[in-house]
Design an enzyme around this catalytic site. Structure first.
Site, PDB file in Angstrom:
ATOM      1  CG  ASP A 150     -25.113  -1.294 112.662  1.00 18.89           C
ATOM      2  OD1 ASP A 150     -25.590  -1.433 111.512  1.00 18.89           O
ATOM      3  OD2 ASP A 150     -24.999  -2.240 113.465  1.00 18.89           O
ATOM      4  CG  MET A 201      -3.803   8.921 115.172  1.00 23.82           C
ATOM      5  SD  MET A 201      -4.910  10.030 114.283  1.00 23.82           S
ATOM      6  CE  MET A 201      -5.809   8.891 113.258  1.00 23.82           C
ATOM      7  CD  GLU A 202      -3.514   4.930 119.400  1.00 27.94           C
ATOM      8  OE1 GLU A 202      -2.664   4.222 118.833  1.00 27.94           O
ATOM      9  OE2 GLU A 202      -3.397   6.175 119.468  1.00 27.94           O
ATOM     10  CG  LEU A 205       1.865   5.709 107.703  1.00 26.43           C
ATOM     11  CD1 LEU A 205       2.291   7.030 107.093  1.00 26.43           C
ATOM     12  CD2 LEU A 205       2.812   4.597 107.300  1.00 26.43           C
ATOM     13  CB  CYS A 206      -1.277   4.208 114.062  1.00 25.42           C
ATOM     14  SG  CYS A 206      -2.205   5.722 113.985  1.00 25.42           S
ATOM     15  CG  HIS A 207       4.573   4.047 116.041  1.00 27.12           C
ATOM     16  ND1 HIS A 207       4.386   5.306 115.520  1.00 27.12           N
ATOM     17  CD2 HIS A 207       5.800   3.651 115.633  1.00 27.12           C
ATOM     18  CE1 HIS A 207       5.450   5.663 114.835  1.00 27.12           C
ATOM     19  NE2 HIS A 207       6.329   4.675 114.882  1.00 27.12           N
TER      20      HIS A 207
END
Length: 155
Positions: free
Chosen positions: A126, A111-112, A75-77
């Site tokens: 990793d 969020m970014e 739901l992120c723009h």
């Protein structure tokens, strides 16, 4: 308690309508940690790992992660990201990762910033797992944000 903006009255999720919001300068800073042994920290910061020099790879991965956020968080723009930085701080028991993201847009970039940090942390993990299978990613959080209706804040 505030209402969840991504949930409609019937409980279904939707993407919030931001078309009427004013465009403003917005920033977010996030951090996270990869915990590992001291000898692995030495290898990480001297580019002496079996998979190569992890930190430049993790920096690019973090930047790519921030740019791909709306593709992996439903739901992120999508936002025009103007600046992304990913930096590393050596610690006795690992590495601290900090990401800063900036845009001029109608919604925030928390969020970014979080995605940049977690993608960089996953990349470090990793690249060190061959020498430390017990490494841990932790402490991922937003440290600060500026801009938008909710204003500026920091921890």
């Amino acid at each position: 308690m505030s209402e969840l903006t991504h949930v409609r009255a019937d409980g279904s999720a939707h993407m919030v309508d931001v078309t009427a919001k004013a465009e403003t300068s917005r920033t977010a800073v996030a951090e996270g940690f990869v915990r590992t042994r001291a000898d692995v920290v030495d290898k990480l910061f001297t580019a002496d790992l079996p998979k190569g020099d992890a930190l430049p790879v993790a920096r690019v991965a973090g930047i790519m992660g921030a740019k791909k956020t709306p593709e992996i968080i439903p739901l992120c723009h999508p936002l025009p990201l103007g600046k992304i930085t990913v930096d590393f701080e050596r610690l006795p028991d690992g590495v601290r990762i900090e990401a800063s993201v900036k845009t001029r847009g109608v919604t925030g970039v928390e969020m970014e910033a979080l995605t940049a940090v977690t993608t960089a942390a996953l990349t470090v993990y990793d690249m060190i797992k061959a020498v430390d299978k017990m490494a841990v990613i932790d402490g991922v959080r937003v440290l600060a944000k500026t801009g938008g209706k909710s204003g500026d804040w920091s921890v």
